[in-house]
Design a protein around this motif. Structure first.
Motif, PDB file in Angstrom:
ATOM      1  N   LEU A  56       0.830  -1.201   0.000  1.00 52.09           N
ATOM      2  CA  LEU A  56       0.000   0.000   0.000  1.00 52.09           C
ATOM      3  C   LEU A  56       0.865   1.253   0.000  1.00 52.09           C
ATOM      4  O   LEU A  56       0.527   2.257  -0.633  1.00 52.09           O
ATOM      5  N   ALA A  57       1.979   1.199   0.731  1.00 47.64           N
ATOM      6  CA  ALA A  57       2.897   2.337   0.744  1.00 47.64           C
ATOM      7  C   ALA A  57       3.489   2.562  -0.645  1.00 47.64           C
ATOM      8  O   ALA A  57       3.598   3.704  -1.121  1.00 47.64           O
ATOM      9  N   GLU A  58       3.899   1.487  -1.289  1.00 49.03           N
ATOM     10  CA  GLU A  58       4.462   1.604  -2.644  1.00 49.03           C
ATOM     11  C   GLU A  58       3.434   2.176  -3.602  1.00 49.03           C
ATOM     12  O   GLU A  58       3.748   3.032  -4.437  1.00 49.03           O
ATOM     13  N   GLU A  59       2.176   1.733  -3.488  1.00 49.60           N
ATOM     14  CA  GLU A  59       1.108   2.240  -4.350  1.00 49.60           C
ATOM     15  C   GLU A  59       0.892   3.739  -4.117  1.00 49.60           C
ATOM     16  O   GLU A  59       0.571   4.486  -5.049  1.00 49.60           O
ATOM     17  N   ALA A  60       1.090   4.182  -2.865  1.00 45.61           N
ATOM     18  CA  ALA A  60       0.909   5.597  -2.526  1.00 45.61           C
ATOM     19  C   ALA A  60       2.135   6.436  -2.845  1.00 45.61           C
ATOM     20  O   ALA A  60       2.132   7.651  -2.622  1.00 45.61           O
ATOM     21  N   GLY A  61       3.202   5.795  -3.326  1.00 48.52           N
ATOM     22  CA  GLY A  61       4.412   6.529  -3.665  1.00 48.52           C
ATOM     23  C   GLY A  61       5.296   6.825  -2.473  1.00 48.52           C
ATOM     24  O   GLY A  61       6.135   7.733  -2.513  1.00 48.52           O
ATOM     25  N   LEU A  62       5.146   6.050  -1.395  1.00 45.25           N
ATOM     26  CA  LEU A  62       5.944   6.251  -0.195  1.00 45.25           C
ATOM     27  C   LEU A  62       7.159   5.328  -0.215  1.00 45.25           C
ATOM     28  O   LEU A  62       7.088   4.192  -0.693  1.00 45.25           O
ATOM     29  N   ALA A  63       8.264   5.811   0.331  1.00 44.25           N
ATOM     30  CA  ALA A  63       9.500   5.027   0.319  1.00 44.25           C
ATOM     31  C   ALA A  63       9.468   3.904   1.338  1.00 44.25           C
ATOM     32  O   ALA A  63      10.099   2.862   1.157  1.00 44.25           O
ATOM     33  N   ARG A  64       8.732   4.116   2.427  1.00 41.12           N
ATOM     34  CA  ARG A  64       8.670   3.125   3.500  1.00 41.12           C
ATOM     35  C   ARG A  64       7.218   2.992   3.980  1.00 41.12           C
ATOM     36  O   ARG A  64       6.415   3.914   3.803  1.00 41.12           O
ATOM     37  N   PRO A  65       6.884   1.879   4.645  1.00 37.54           N
ATOM     38  CA  PRO A  65       5.497   1.658   5.063  1.00 37.54           C
ATOM     39  C   PRO A  65       5.140   2.279   6.403  1.00 37.54           C
ATOM     40  O   PRO A  65       4.041   2.040   6.908  1.00 37.54           O
ATOM     41  N   TYR A  66       6.051   3.069   7.002  1.00 40.00           N
ATOM     42  CA  TYR A  66       5.827   3.587   8.356  1.00 40.00           C
ATOM     43  C   TYR A  66       4.483   4.304   8.470  1.00 40.00           C
ATOM     44  O   TYR A  66       3.727   4.090   9.419  1.00 40.00           O
ATOM     45  N   GLN A  67       4.165   5.163   7.510  1.00 34.40           N
ATOM     46  CA  GLN A  67       2.946   5.969   7.580  1.00 34.40           C
ATOM     47  C   GLN A  67       1.702   5.090   7.548  1.00 34.40           C
ATOM     48  O   GLN A  67       0.746   5.320   8.301  1.00 34.40           O
ATOM     49  N   ILE A  68       1.703   4.065   6.701  1.00 31.11           N
ATOM     50  CA  ILE A  68       0.556   3.154   6.596  1.00 31.11           C
ATOM     51  C   ILE A  68       0.453   2.298   7.853  1.00 31.11           C
ATOM     52  O   ILE A  68      -0.643   2.104   8.412  1.00 31.11           O
ATOM     53  N   GLN A  69       1.579   1.765   8.317  1.00 30.92           N
ATOM     54  CA  GLN A  69       1.554   0.918   9.511  1.00 30.92           C
ATOM     55  C   GLN A  69       1.167   1.714  10.749  1.00 30.92           C
ATOM     56  O   GLN A  69       0.484   1.193  11.639  1.00 30.92           O
ATOM     57  N   SER A  70       1.582   2.973  10.814  1.00 40.29           N
ATOM     58  CA  SER A  70       1.227   3.817  11.950  1.00 40.29           C
ATOM     59  C   SER A  70      -0.274   4.035  12.022  1.00 40.29           C
ATOM     60  O   SER A  70      -0.849   4.121  13.115  1.00 40.29           O
ATOM     61  N   LEU A  71      -0.938   4.107  10.881  1.00 40.76           N
ATOM     62  CA  LEU A  71      -2.385   4.299  10.847  1.00 40.76           C
ATOM     63  C   LEU A  71      -3.107   3.167  11.565  1.00 40.76           C
ATOM     64  O   LEU A  71      -4.100   3.388  12.265  1.00 40.76           O
ATOM     65  N   LEU A  72      -2.588   1.946  11.419  1.00 44.63           N
ATOM     66  CA  LEU A  72      -3.217   0.789  12.069  1.00 44.63           C
ATOM     67  C   LEU A  72      -2.735   0.585  13.497  1.00 44.63           C
ATOM     68  O   LEU A  72      -3.442  -0.027  14.307  1.00 44.63           O
ATOM     69  N   GLY A  73      -1.548   1.101  13.820  1.00 40.65           N
ATOM     70  CA  GLY A  73      -0.986   0.775  15.123  1.00 40.65           C
ATOM     71  C   GLY A  73      -0.789   1.926  16.068  1.00 40.65           C
ATOM     72  O   GLY A  73      -1.517   2.089  17.040  1.00 40.65           O
ATOM     73  N   ARG A  74       0.186   2.798  15.800  1.00 40.53           N
ATOM     74  CA  ARG A  74       0.637   3.761  16.794  1.00 40.53           C
ATOM     75  C   ARG A  74      -0.249   4.993  16.938  1.00 40.53           C
ATOM     76  O   ARG A  74      -0.311   5.596  17.989  1.00 40.53           O
ATOM     77  N   SER A  75      -0.901   5.409  15.864  1.00 33.25           N
ATOM     78  CA  SER A  75      -1.671   6.653  15.930  1.00 33.25           C
ATOM     79  C   SER A  75      -2.932   6.464  16.780  1.00 33.25           C
ATOM     80  O   SER A  75      -3.384   5.347  17.019  1.00 33.25           O
ATOM     81  N   ARG A  76      -3.503   7.577  17.227  1.00 32.39           N
ATOM     82  CA  ARG A  76      -4.672   7.542  18.110  1.00 32.39           C
ATOM     83  C   ARG A  76      -5.922   7.988  17.345  1.00 32.39           C
ATOM     84  O   ARG A  76      -6.042   9.152  16.965  1.00 32.39           O
TER      85      ARG A  76
END
Length: 396
Positions: A56-76
């Protein structure tokens, strides 16, 4: 009517997608969360084969999946808040007085022992005992389409009674062990309390065989058609004598002329035709309501019979109950499309909130597709009413 009218090629789906994202936006506290959620949904709707963080990160043009994974895990942010908005969005498009609520569970095969709720348990998806998670879902179906509108992870007793595993998976303190029928009872009651328009509640035998689930619906005056096991114990008074029986025995006593050929609705290969029979059940009911034992018999194999408990207003026809029973397939269609096309079973998150966030985001993408279809059907239906020969005759 032009081909483009009923085929839907004139739909401005890009604008509709942005509108859907804007509707879901208040579920997220921060702008970056909304951006990530939008990218997540875009990835779900894309042709990416695996809906994983990296893909999903690659599809969004992101270099790493941190932003996508944070949405499911670390963010509130609240997965339940998003699910509530998904439900409102879907029901705005699909809601109808003749709509139905369908309850069922589906399995998610897993490796390892760390994903929340995972364990060796029966999965209807696999048709056997597997290492998996089980989610209980509610779907809504009407003439305009169908979509998943609620979900909750089933927490096995071994998990519910293990404080260490609960803490690692961030299971909320107020989540206790509950059977799947108990979960469904609470879920359906909440949906009905919200005013979800519902002509019938439908479910398989896991739920139909549970008397507390049936009683909850009956106490609310809510009609249902619920599958039941062939050997389900039936006890009732007949001429002041206690009679004990089961669906197989009772239906076997129906004379040949009692069976009616009726459709259970349209399937992938056309109309699904069966023979149907019913027997009134002499239990006490609320005024104006009746109970029946309903049976569906295969035309190819007369020994293949499915059984149902039905509760509806007196005067309800066998054809109406058969049509309602046939709509239970809609939740299977929801599961199939959400897994095959949108990655419902591609969840990498191990935590309680991660699982519910992933499911809610997939449900948002599925609701968008359902709404596009509903809008096309409404447009085509309106134009058909304006131009069809039947409309012209009626107008004349």
């Amino acid at each position: 009517m032009a081909v483009s009218d009923w085929a839907g090629s004139v739909s401005d789906w890009r604008a509709a997608l942005e509108s859907m994202k804007a509707f879901m936006a208040p579920a997220f506290k921060r702008l970056e969360q909304r951006v990530s959620a939008g990218a997540f949904i875009d990835g779900l709707l894309s042709g990416v084969e695996r809906k994983t963080g990296w893909m999903l990160a690659e599809e969004a043009g992101l270099a790493r999946p941190y932003q996508i994974q944070s949405l499911l895990g670390r963010s509130r942010w609240s997965a339940d808040g998003l699910c509530d908005r998904v439900r409102s969005y879907a029901l705005e498009a699909l809601g109808d007085p003749d709509g139905v609520l369908v309850i069922d569970e589906t399995g998610f095969l897993k490796k390892g022992v760390h994903s929340v709720g995972v364990g060796r348990q029966y999965s209807g998806t696999a048709g056997r005992i597997e290492n998996c998670q089980i989610g209980v879902f509610a779907a809504y179906a009407s003439r305009w389409g169908h979509a998943l509108i609620d979900r909750q992870l089933y927490l096995p007793k071994a998990w519910a009674d293990d404080p260490e595993r609960r803490a690692k998976a961030h299971v909320p303190e107020d989540v206790a062990f509950a059977t799947k029928p108990a979960m469904a009872c609470k879920m359906i009651a909440r949906l009905l309390d919200e005013g979800t328009p519902c002509a019938f509640v439908l479910a398989d035998a896991v739920y139909g065989s549970d008397h507390r689930f049936r009683r909850m619906l009956e106490d609310r005056g809510q009609p249902y058609v619920l599958a039941v096991r062939s050997n389900h114990a039936l006890r009732f008074l007949e001429e002041w004598t206690l009679v004990q029986s089961d669906p197989v025995t009772m239906i076997s006593e129906l004379p040949p002329e009692a069976w009616q050929p009726l459709s259970a609705g349209e399937g992938a290969k056309g109309q699904r035709l069966y023979d149907w029979g019913w027997i009134p059940l002499g239990y006490q009911t609320a005024e104006g309501f009746s109970r029946w034992l309903l049976a569906r018999r295969s035309l190819r194999d007369p020994q293949a019979i499915a059984y149902y408990f039905a509760y509806a207003r007196a005067g309800t026809t066998l054809a109406e109950l058969a049509a309602a029973a046939g709509l239970r397939w809609t939740i299977e269609e929801c599961f199939l499309r959400a897994k095959d096309d949108l990655g419902l079973d591609h969840c990498e998150a191990r935590s309680w909130h991660g699982w519910h966030r992933h499911m809610s985001l997939v449900m948002a993408a599925a609701a968008f597709l359902a709404r596009i279809t509903a809008d096309q059907r409404r447009a085509a239906f309106g134009k058909q009413n304006e131009t069809s020969p039947g409309h012209q005759i009626a107008a004349a």
